[in-house]
Design an enzyme around this catalytic site. Sequence first.
Site, mmCIF file in Angstrom:
data_model
loop_
_atom_site.group_PDB
_atom_site.id
_atom_site.type_symbol
_atom_site.label_atom_id
_atom_site.label_comp_id
_atom_site.label_asym_id
_atom_site.label_seq_id
_atom_site.Cartn_x
_atom_site.Cartn_y
_atom_site.Cartn_z
ATOM 1 N N LYS A 21 0.836 -1.212 0.000
ATOM 2 C CA LYS A 21 0.000 0.000 0.000
ATOM 3 C C LYS A 21 0.864 1.252 0.000
ATOM 4 O O LYS A 21 0.625 2.185 -0.770
ATOM 5 C CB LYS A 21 -0.912 -0.054 1.244
ATOM 6 C CG LYS A 21 -1.886 1.094 1.371
ATOM 7 C CD LYS A 21 -3.126 0.667 2.137
ATOM 8 C CE LYS A 21 -2.887 0.462 3.626
ATOM 9 N NZ LYS A 21 -2.678 1.721 4.365
ATOM 10 N N ARG A 26 2.854 5.965 -3.185
ATOM 11 C CA ARG A 26 3.993 6.815 -3.565
ATOM 12 C C ARG A 26 4.278 6.726 -5.055
ATOM 13 O O ARG A 26 4.671 7.723 -5.680
ATOM 14 C CB ARG A 26 5.228 6.415 -2.741
ATOM 15 C CG ARG A 26 5.111 6.897 -1.278
ATOM 16 C CD ARG A 26 6.012 6.100 -0.359
ATOM 17 N NE ARG A 26 6.051 6.623 0.999
ATOM 18 C CZ ARG A 26 5.141 6.368 1.946
ATOM 19 N NH1 ARG A 26 4.081 5.615 1.665
ATOM 20 N NH2 ARG A 26 5.274 6.862 3.167
ATOM 21 N N GLY A 94 -5.256 7.685 5.655
ATOM 22 C CA GLY A 94 -4.392 8.681 6.288
ATOM 23 C C GLY A 94 -3.163 8.959 5.445
ATOM 24 O O GLY A 94 -2.712 10.103 5.328
ATOM 25 N N SER A 166 6.560 9.128 12.573
ATOM 26 C CA SER A 166 5.523 8.962 11.556
ATOM 27 C C SER A 166 6.100 9.150 10.164
ATOM 28 O O SER A 166 6.564 10.240 9.807
ATOM 29 C CB SER A 166 4.386 9.972 11.786
ATOM 30 O OG SER A 166 3.562 10.025 10.632
ATOM 31 N N ASP A 314 1.816 -1.176 11.849
ATOM 32 C CA ASP A 314 0.500 -1.639 11.390
ATOM 33 C C ASP A 314 0.200 -3.080 11.786
ATOM 34 O O ASP A 314 -0.886 -3.589 11.509
ATOM 35 C CB ASP A 314 0.407 -1.508 9.861
ATOM 36 C CG ASP A 314 0.316 -0.045 9.429
ATOM 37 O OD1 ASP A 314 -0.047 0.808 10.267
ATOM 38 O OD2 ASP A 314 0.600 0.233 8.256
ATOM 39 N N ARG A 345 -6.902 1.201 17.967
ATOM 40 C CA ARG A 345 -6.607 -0.233 17.795
ATOM 41 C C ARG A 345 -6.325 -0.954 19.109
ATOM 42 O O ARG A 345 -6.474 -2.176 19.178
ATOM 43 C CB ARG A 345 -5.449 -0.417 16.804
ATOM 44 C CG ARG A 345 -5.881 -0.121 15.388
ATOM 45 C CD ARG A 345 -4.801 -0.356 14.362
ATOM 46 N NE ARG A 345 -5.401 -0.276 13.029
ATOM 47 C CZ ARG A 345 -4.718 -0.097 11.906
ATOM 48 N NH1 ARG A 345 -3.396 -0.002 11.945
ATOM 49 N NH2 ARG A 345 -5.345 -0.047 10.741
HETATM 50 C C1 S3P Z 1 2.314 4.720 6.301
HETATM 51 C C2 S3P Z 1 2.812 5.078 7.508
HETATM 52 C C3 S3P Z 1 2.280 4.598 8.789
HETATM 53 C C4 S3P Z 1 1.310 3.439 8.615
HETATM 54 C C5 S3P Z 1 0.397 3.616 7.462
HETATM 55 C C6 S3P Z 1 1.182 3.785 6.174
HETATM 56 C C7 S3P Z 1 2.928 5.268 5.079
HETATM 57 O O1 S3P Z 1 1.625 5.664 9.446
HETATM 58 O O2 S3P Z 1 0.564 3.252 9.807
HETATM 59 O O3 S3P Z 1 -0.466 2.502 7.311
HETATM 60 O O4 S3P Z 1 2.668 4.736 3.984
HETATM 61 O O5 S3P Z 1 3.700 6.243 5.193
HETATM 62 P P1 S3P Z 1 2.454 6.667 10.402
HETATM 63 O O6 S3P Z 1 3.685 6.971 9.673
HETATM 64 O O7 S3P Z 1 1.614 7.887 10.600
HETATM 65 O O8 S3P Z 1 2.673 5.888 11.661
#
Ligand code: S3P
Length: 433
Positions: A21, A26, A94, A166, A314, A345
């Site tokens: 994903k 990206r 997100g 993050s 995750d 979660r």
């Molecule tokens: C992700 C970063 C993670 C992850 C999300 C995918 C990404 O979130 O939980 O499912 O693709 O950059 P955080 O970086 O906010 O923890």
Amino acid sequence: MQFVVHPGSVQDAAVAVPGDKSISHRAVMLGSVATGATHISGFLNGEDCLATLAAMKSMGVRTEQHDATTLTVHGAGLHGLQAPAGDLDMGNSGTAMRLMTGLLAGQGFDSRLVGDASLTSRPMRRIITPLEAMGASIGSRDGRPPLEIRGGRPLQAIHYDLPVASAQVKSAVLLAGLYADGVTSVTEPAVTRDHTERMLTAMGVAVRRQDGRVAIAGGQQPAGISVEVPGDLSSAAFVMLGACISDTASVLIRNVGINPTRTGIIDILRAMGGNVELTHSREQSGELVADIRVHSSELVGIDIDPALVSLAIDEFPVLFVAAACASGKTTFSGIGELRVKESDRIAAMASGLRELGIRVDESEDGAVVHGGQFGGGTVQSYGDHRIAMSLAVAGTIAGAPVTVRDTDAVATSFPGFVELLGVLGARITAVAT
Ligand code: S3P
């Protein structure tokens, strides 16, 4: 939709899981602002990445879909996106919203990002603060979506010390950094996934990484590439769990991304006694990939090293189920970020496992899970894909049927989950509600 799972654990099989994903998002975003064509194979055709693709198309990016998981994105260049006619709907994602905001902060036009109820409740101040420090202007509803990004604001490079680990925040700042005057840099409190840095590098952008600091000079134009997206380790984790907790299975999962910033699940399962082997490790489009073989295992409870949290961010729903199947107790600490994912979660897994007869002691940023036997029951997913899939896998070894409610969100990250579990010998059906 709900899942009904009848007892019957996973059997021997060789399978593949849908594309990663994070890398799929990206590839579409960076491909859209690259010059030339970006060819993407193994793309995750789940709702999250399709939301990113739809947003890019509505900003004038031309794409050719060859089949469900193969497409070409014809890059518009850094300054070639056009104002969208309406809101950009990021659905449940997100990642889509946070990375897109970084990219849109540097555009010459206004845009508005919206999402579903879960996304609308998630914190966005974490990206608004650094992006506004760069000169962006982003309206929100008290730090939550919808986000209104006012275009035409010149961006200045900053150095940003991320207060939370993050990858989404790091990536948002780096993407805005492509449009900023000067060298934008970030440091993070713990290592997070580095797919943005890797893909930018593969696209010819100089990304400097030294002593935990990532730096990028603005104005660099990415060039289109071919991206072979590997299977998503976060999706493979459900299959790995199913094999670990089965009586006898040995399951091979082919072609899975094993980027070292993502492999906490492998390290933690192994520390719990999980029998996980990696074979055929290789590099593919700047990412490490391997086949993963998992055998049924005698899991034991451990104290999970908090240093591994950001490397398995995750996979904690999966790990809660593993802990419930382990002998003794497993202690989770430093996992407060889980409370602001697609659902809370920690609370969601504690309630699901308790419903199935497992003792869980919950704290603000952790939990203790006491190993036991699953009984049957009806559990809630809280509309969270990873909660739904984790509890469904728990159902494969429960003493009686398990019903998992509200499972539509599984389509965001794992199209074909029910069918794949069926191939593995699980007795799962998706039932319309
Ligand atoms: C992700 C970063 C993670 C992850 C999300 C995918 C990404 O979130 O939980 O499912 O693709 O950059 P955080 O970086 O906010 O923890």
